[in-house]
Design a protein around this motif. Structure first.
Motif, short mmCIF file in Angstrom:
data_model
loop_
_atom_site.label_atom_id
_atom_site.label_comp_id
_atom_site.label_asym_id
_atom_site.label_seq_id
_atom_site.Cartn_x
_atom_site.Cartn_y
_atom_site.Cartn_z
N VAL A 23 0.84 -1.20 0.00
CA VAL A 23 0.00 0.00 0.00
C VAL A 23 0.87 1.25 0.00
N ALA A 24 1.89 1.27 0.85
CA ALA A 24 2.80 2.41 0.90
C ALA A 24 3.53 2.59 -0.43
N LEU A 25 3.92 1.47 -1.05
CA LEU A 25 4.62 1.54 -2.32
C LEU A 25 3.72 2.12 -3.42
N ILE A 26 2.46 1.70 -3.44
CA ILE A 26 1.52 2.22 -4.44
C ILE A 26 1.28 3.71 -4.23
N LEU A 27 1.12 4.13 -2.96
CA LEU A 27 0.92 5.56 -2.68
C LEU A 27 2.13 6.38 -3.11
N TRP A 28 3.32 5.83 -2.90
CA TRP A 28 4.54 6.53 -3.29
C TRP A 28 4.66 6.64 -4.81
#
Length: 282
Positions: A23-28
């Motif tokens: 999730v953090a990777l997609i947001l980044w």
């Protein structure tokens, strides 16, 4: 004092970490994903307000073909190459020699000169906009690739000298003393003893400076105008017309402009990591 490694945490903590990481990777990556989607949208989607819905058609080839063949994008890319490569070579070469002088020789004023190089890194570059622009106009270097190259070399040498000087100070000094005992000239010590040991640092610094200069937008706009000297970061704005912006072409141009530094990083990744971590442990 230090956080516990995730491998030593509880099973629940590890599961939470593994679930939140994507999730953090997609947001980044979300801004980059949006630019990539914009680059394949047709122009009609923007005129009709379809910014975030599914593209009405996938115009990958038409958009990128227009960027390469119906615009000055190849010229802007070539300008970036002509500006970035001499800047990297000049800044790295000067900083290697300066770092050698400041790191090896002990003389009065050594620290003062070193602090002067460091102090330049703390000056906000925005306040230099007017004097630097006026200087380039006075000496006839405004709107030229040469003026942009010379400025970037001067502005990057401070950081590069800090990097090189500290790296050279960590090298084994007995090697230099042994070469001096054998009667080797100082310039030969630099070329044949110190410089080969600096290869990881040279590679890491070259990747950093290449990325800094290639991605520079502020000084490209301040010191150049038009396709004769502007790099690709400033040239992307040429897709804007007087009354509207061609977002699909700007996005495609941004993707094209971002590829060279990414490619350089992956090609030099091994040397880059070695240069940054060399000397971290005994």
């Amino acid at each position: 004092m230090f956080p516990t490694p995730i491998q030593k945490r509880s099973a629940a903590a590890q599961a939470t970490y593994k679930s939140l990481l994507p999730v953090a990777l997609i947001l980044w990556l979300l801004p980059l994903i949006a630019v990539m989607v914009f680059s394949i949208r047709p122009d009609a989607d923007f005129t009709q307000g379809n910014y975030w819905g599914l593209p009405s058609s996938f115009d990958l080839i038409p958009n990128y073909s227009q960027v390469f063949f119906n615009s000055d994008m190849p010229r802007y890319l070539w300008n970036s190459v002509l500006i970035t490569l001499p800047t990297v070579a000049g800044a790295v070469a000067l900083s290697a020699m300066t770092g050698f002088a400041l790191g090896v020789y002990r003389f009065k004023g050594n620290l003062l000169i070193f602090f002067m190089f460091i102090a330049g890194n703390f000056v906000p570059f925005q306040i230099l906009m007017v004097p630097v622009r006026d200087l380039t106009v006075d000496v006839g270097l405004y709107d030229t690739k040469t003026g942009l190259i010379l400025f970037h070399i001067a502005f990057q040498t401070g950081f590069c000298t800090l990097f090189m000087r500290n790296f050279i100070r960590a090298l084994p000094y007995p090697l230099i003393e042994a070469a001096r005992v054998e009667g080797v000239a100082e310039w030969r010590i630099f070329l044949y003893v110190v410089l080969p040991l600096m290869k990881p640092a040279l590679a890491a610094l070259s990747v950093l400076i290449f990325t800094f200069i290639w991605n520079d937008y502020f000084w490209a706009v301040v010191l150049t105008q038009g396709p004769d000297a502007q790099p690709v970061t400033a040239g992307i704005t040429a897709f804007n017309s007087q009354f509207r912006a061609a977002y699909h072409l700007m996005s495609a141009g941004s993707i094209v402009a971002a590829l060279p530094p990414v490619l350089i990083f992956f090609l030099m990744q091994k040397h880059f990591i070695a240069g940054l971590t060399l000397g971290a442990v005994k």
